[in-house]
Design a protein around this motif. Structure first.
Motif, PDB file in Angstrom:
ATOM      1  N   VAL A 284      -4.541  36.328 -24.602  1.00 51.14           N
ATOM      2  CA  VAL A 284      -5.534  37.323 -24.990  1.00 51.14           C
ATOM      3  C   VAL A 284      -5.691  38.315 -23.835  1.00 51.14           C
ATOM      4  O   VAL A 284      -5.879  37.917 -22.685  1.00 51.14           O
ATOM      5  N   ARG A 285      -5.622  39.606 -24.164  1.00 50.00           N
ATOM      6  CA  ARG A 285      -5.678  40.617 -23.110  1.00 50.00           C
ATOM      7  C   ARG A 285      -6.724  41.681 -23.438  1.00 50.00           C
ATOM      8  O   ARG A 285      -6.865  42.095 -24.592  1.00 50.00           O
ATOM      9  N   VAL A 286      -7.440  42.094 -22.405  1.00 43.85           N
ATOM     10  CA  VAL A 286      -8.440  43.149 -22.548  1.00 43.85           C
ATOM     11  C   VAL A 286      -7.723  44.484 -22.541  1.00 43.85           C
ATOM     12  O   VAL A 286      -6.994  44.810 -21.594  1.00 43.85           O
ATOM     13  N   LYS A 287      -7.901  45.260 -23.619  1.00 42.78           N
ATOM     14  CA  LYS A 287      -7.249  46.563 -23.774  1.00 42.78           C
ATOM     15  C   LYS A 287      -5.738  46.463 -23.608  1.00 42.78           C
ATOM     16  O   LYS A 287      -5.093  47.393 -23.137  1.00 42.78           O
ATOM     17  N   GLY A 288      -5.183  45.302 -23.976  1.00 43.96           N
ATOM     18  CA  GLY A 288      -3.748  45.100 -23.909  1.00 43.96           C
ATOM     19  C   GLY A 288      -3.180  44.993 -22.518  1.00 43.96           C
ATOM     20  O   GLY A 288      -1.967  45.027 -22.340  1.00 43.96           O
ATOM     21  N   LYS A 289      -4.025  44.828 -21.487  1.00 42.88           N
ATOM     22  CA  LYS A 289      -3.535  44.825 -20.107  1.00 42.88           C
ATOM     23  C   LYS A 289      -3.973  43.582 -19.342  1.00 42.88           C
ATOM     24  O   LYS A 289      -3.140  42.846 -18.822  1.00 42.88           O
TER      25      LYS A 289
ATOM     26  N   THR B 264     -15.732  39.928  -1.302  1.00 40.30           N
ATOM     27  CA  THR B 264     -15.390  39.315  -2.591  1.00 40.30           C
ATOM     28  C   THR B 264     -15.416  40.310  -3.736  1.00 40.30           C
ATOM     29  O   THR B 264     -14.804  40.056  -4.781  1.00 40.30           O
ATOM     30  N   TYR B 265     -16.091  41.461  -3.557  1.00 43.46           N
ATOM     31  CA  TYR B 265     -16.201  42.430  -4.648  1.00 43.46           C
ATOM     32  C   TYR B 265     -14.965  43.335  -4.690  1.00 43.46           C
ATOM     33  O   TYR B 265     -15.030  44.529  -4.470  1.00 43.46           O
ATOM     34  N   THR B 266     -13.847  42.720  -4.944  1.00 39.37           N
ATOM     35  CA  THR B 266     -12.600  43.439  -5.142  1.00 39.37           C
ATOM     36  C   THR B 266     -12.025  43.035  -6.483  1.00 39.37           C
ATOM     37  O   THR B 266     -12.165  41.882  -6.905  1.00 39.37           O
ATOM     38  N   LEU B 267     -11.393  43.987  -7.177  1.00 39.79           N
ATOM     39  CA  LEU B 267     -10.842  43.698  -8.496  1.00 39.79           C
ATOM     40  C   LEU B 267      -9.672  42.723  -8.435  1.00 39.79           C
ATOM     41  O   LEU B 267      -9.251  42.203  -9.470  1.00 39.79           O
ATOM     42  N   THR B 268      -9.134  42.478  -7.231  1.00 38.38           N
ATOM     43  CA  THR B 268      -8.099  41.451  -7.090  1.00 38.38           C
ATOM     44  C   THR B 268      -8.697  40.055  -7.000  1.00 38.38           C
ATOM     45  O   THR B 268      -7.960  39.075  -6.884  1.00 38.38           O
ATOM     46  N   ASN B 269     -10.042  39.953  -7.044  1.00 40.05           N
ATOM     47  CA  ASN B 269     -10.737  38.667  -7.061  1.00 40.05           C
ATOM     48  C   ASN B 269     -11.514  38.496  -8.361  1.00 40.05           C
ATOM     49  O   ASN B 269     -12.345  37.602  -8.466  1.00 40.05           O
ATOM     50  N   ALA B 270     -11.253  39.360  -9.352  1.00 44.19           N
ATOM     51  CA  ALA B 270     -12.053  39.372 -10.576  1.00 44.19           C
ATOM     52  C   ALA B 270     -11.199  39.030 -11.798  1.00 44.19           C
ATOM     53  O   ALA B 270     -10.023  39.396 -11.874  1.00 44.19           O
ATOM     54  N   VAL B 271     -11.832  38.328 -12.766  1.00 44.05           N
ATOM     55  CA  VAL B 271     -11.205  38.018 -14.051  1.00 44.05           C
ATOM     56  C   VAL B 271     -12.177  38.382 -15.163  1.00 44.05           C
ATOM     57  O   VAL B 271     -13.394  38.381 -14.957  1.00 44.05           O
ATOM     58  N   PRO B 272     -11.678  38.731 -16.361  1.00 42.61           N
ATOM     59  CA  PRO B 272     -12.582  39.086 -17.469  1.00 42.61           C
ATOM     60  C   PRO B 272     -13.363  37.858 -17.956  1.00 42.61           C
ATOM     61  O   PRO B 272     -12.784  36.869 -18.398  1.00 42.61           O
TER      62      PRO B 272
ATOM     63  N   LYS C 232       1.526  40.643 -13.472  1.00 47.03           N
ATOM     64  CA  LYS C 232       1.829  40.612 -14.904  1.00 47.03           C
ATOM     65  C   LYS C 232       0.546  40.481 -15.716  1.00 47.03           C
ATOM     66  O   LYS C 232       0.350  41.188 -16.704  1.00 47.03           O
ATOM     67  N   ASP C 233      -0.333  39.553 -15.305  1.00 52.62           N
ATOM     68  CA  ASP C 233      -1.584  39.322 -16.033  1.00 52.62           C
ATOM     69  C   ASP C 233      -2.731  40.165 -15.500  1.00 52.62           C
ATOM     70  O   ASP C 233      -3.797  40.223 -16.116  1.00 52.62           O
ATOM     71  N   LYS C 234      -2.549  40.790 -14.303  1.00 52.46           N
ATOM     72  CA  LYS C 234      -3.546  41.639 -13.663  1.00 52.46           C
ATOM     73  C   LYS C 234      -4.846  40.881 -13.382  1.00 52.46           C
ATOM     74  O   LYS C 234      -5.946  41.425 -13.517  1.00 52.46           O
ATOM     75  N   ILE C 235      -4.709  39.596 -13.040  1.00 51.93           N
ATOM     76  CA  ILE C 235      -5.847  38.794 -12.605  1.00 51.93           C
ATOM     77  C   ILE C 235      -5.374  37.898 -11.466  1.00 51.93           C
ATOM     78  O   ILE C 235      -4.176  37.632 -11.326  1.00 51.93           O
ATOM     79  N   PRO C 236      -6.293  37.415 -10.627  1.00 56.99           N
ATOM     80  CA  PRO C 236      -5.904  36.451  -9.586  1.00 56.99           C
ATOM     81  C   PRO C 236      -5.658  35.079 -10.202  1.00 56.99           C
ATOM     82  O   PRO C 236      -6.372  34.647 -11.107  1.00 56.99           O
ATOM     83  N   LEU C 237      -4.632  34.394  -9.696  1.00 55.40           N
ATOM     84  CA  LEU C 237      -4.369  33.027 -10.136  1.00 55.40           C
ATOM     85  C   LEU C 237      -5.227  32.034  -9.356  1.00 55.40           C
ATOM     86  O   LEU C 237      -5.619  31.003  -9.883  1.00 55.40           O
ATOM     87  N   TYR C 238      -5.490  32.353  -8.083  1.00 57.07           N
ATOM     88  CA  TYR C 238      -6.460  31.565  -7.319  1.00 57.07           C
ATOM     89  C   TYR C 238      -6.899  32.357  -6.097  1.00 57.07           C
ATOM     90  O   TYR C 238      -6.210  33.275  -5.641  1.00 57.07           O
ATOM     91  N   SER C 239      -8.084  31.999  -5.606  1.00 58.01           N
ATOM     92  CA  SER C 239      -8.599  32.529  -4.346  1.00 58.01           C
ATOM     93  C   SER C 239      -8.985  31.340  -3.479  1.00 58.01           C
ATOM     94  O   SER C 239      -9.681  30.423  -3.929  1.00 58.01           O
TER      95      SER C 239
END
Length: 478
Positions: free
Chosen positions: A209-214, A159-167, A74-81
């Protein structure tokens, strides 16, 4: 051609660089994070993250589990790693990947791949996860929750995966990595008697707050540490987005209250109730020194300085040879790529010509058989249609002859019938006429008699009335 070329390059990268990053989305029927449960104390993941858009990912690299991620589609970010500390590598290579299974669970890709390699081949790519295009021109960096600087080379690449990244803003991303790196290396690792029993959770709290609405920009970042050793302890840290220099320490229980209701990060709170007060104070003092910018003194500092100097000298000496080796490897890889690409073009041309010929021949045979079949099938149909048409034509001729004959015969036959019927109708009408005449004469005489009788009766009545009025009555004898 582009897709096949990309596939060949992808296969070459795997053969030349076998440590290609892999990841696996954990199914609902599996317990926890499958192989990545080893990154949690007692192999028990945090509890309370139960939303349907929370996806469990076991992040793998070179066929080995490297860390675990709970991702919010939903938020397109990881909640924790969840990860463990390993000896950091000196060189850091940045190469970003995506997880195709999040967007298309039915695809055949069971590993994390470069985004460019799956564009157009993965259905709804980017529907449930962030892509590089979501960050371009946004003013935000792809900030790693699980910092790469805390790991050795294989772990770093994973670690360089977008599923481990947040804005994150560039300054905040740098501050987060710097502070977390120092806290882990200078405050947490030295105070855990068994370093392989130090479990780390790095997370983010999504905001509106969302980057580019996503992609959701985190409200704050947090780190939870658990030393699952005989002298166990736990600690929580929080960094606010609006203050890149902030780094608040708190207990794991206090940190859990800032997350979702019912969340428990560590099994049994990792001995939070029984941890040593002296050890806790020592850790908090080290964190305080890091927060104030001071260098934490440890027994390993001098050794680290000496080894760092040796590494620098060795690096200066070895750099030309390393660069030369990298150049040779690059030339070799490009040469192999060119050979494979050339062979692929030759095979494609020859195979394409053969396949085109076979395809044309097959089309001709199919068309010929189809035409013959249609002709053979149409023969009985055409014969039947001709017979039916002949029969219908014969019936129409018979109908026309009968109709014409009827029209010809109808005129004289009608005239003769009417002529023959005339005397009959004339003679038969005479009795009726005589009867009517007699009836008329009889009615006339009857009318005259009735009239005469009525007249006489009237005169009789009048005379009787006059006599009764003017003639005197006599005796009864008279």
């Amino acid at each position: 051609e582009w897709t096949m070329k990309t596939s060949i390059v992808f296969l070459l990268c795997i053969s030349v660089f076998p440590g290609f990053s892999q990841g696996r989305v954990v199914g609902e029927d599996e317990t926890g994070f499958a192989e990545c449960n080893v990154f949690f104390p007692g192999q028990v993941p945090p509890e309370g993250f139960t939303e349907p858009f929370h996806v469990k990912i076991c992040q793998q690299y070179n066929k080995e589990p490297r860390f675990a991620t709970l991702y919010s589609t939903k938020d397109k970010i990881p909640l924790y790693s969840a990860f463990k500390y390993t000896k950091p590598a000196q060189n850091e290579e940045e190469s970003w990947l995506v997880e195709p299974q999040i967007d298309d669970p039915e695809n055949d890709l069971h590993e994390m791949v470069h985004e460019a390699d799956v564009i157009g081949t993965v259905a709804s790519l980017g529907a449930n996860q962030a892509l590089t295009s979501d960050y371009v021109g946004s003013g935000y960096e792809r900030g790693l929750l699980n910092p790469s600087l805390l790991h050795e080379e294989d772990f770093q690449r994973a670690t360089y995966t977008l599923t481990n990244a947040v804005p994150l803003s560039p300054s905040l991303s740098k501050s987060w990595h710097r502070d977390i790196g120092r806290v882990v290396e200078q405050a947490l690792v030295p105070h855990c008697s068994k370093k392989d029993h130090l479990y780390l959770l790095a997370g983010a709290i999504p905001s509106s707050v969302r980057v580019k609405g996503k992609v959701s920009v985190p409200e704050s970042l947090w780190l939870a540490a658990c030393c699952d050793a005989p002298e166990g302890w736990s600690l929580g840290l929080v960094k606010k987005m609006n203050d890149e220099n902030s780094l608040a320490d708190l207990t794991v229980g206090e940190l859990e209250k800032q997350l979702l209701a019912g969340v428990h990060l560590f099994k049994g709170s990792c001995g939070e109730d029984n941890q040593s007060q002296e050890k806790t104070e020592a850790i908090l003092q080290a964190v305080s020194q890091i927060r104030s910018g001071e260098q934490v003194e440890t027994s390993d500092n001098q050794e680290a300085k000496d080894s760092g100097l040796v590494r620098k000298v060795a690096g200066i000496i070895a750099t030309p040879f390393i660069k030369l080796l990298e150049l040779l490897i690059y030339v070799f890889v490009e040469l192999v790529k060119f050979v494979f690409y050339f062979l692929w073009l030759v095979i494609k041309r020859v195979g394409g010509a053969v396949l085109d010929g076979v395809y044309s021949l097959w089309n001709g045979v199919v068309s010929y058989l189809k035409a013959i079949s249609m002709v053979l099938i149409s023969i009985p149909y055409d014969v039947g249609r001709v017979i039916v048409n002949i029969f219908l034509g014969f019936l129409e001729i018979v109908q026309d002859v009968a109709s014409l004959t009827y029209r010809i015969l109808r005129i004289p036959v009608g005239f003769v019938l009417h002529l023959a019927a005339f005397p009959y109708h004339s003679i038969c009408a005479i009795p009726s006429v005589l009867k009517d005449v007699a009836t008329g004469i009889g009615g006339t005489f009857s009318l005259i008699i009735d009239a005469t009788a009525a007249l006489l009766h009237g005169f009789y009545y009048l005379a009787g009335h006059i006599v009764k009025r003017f003639v005197p009555k006599g005796s009864s004898d008279d």
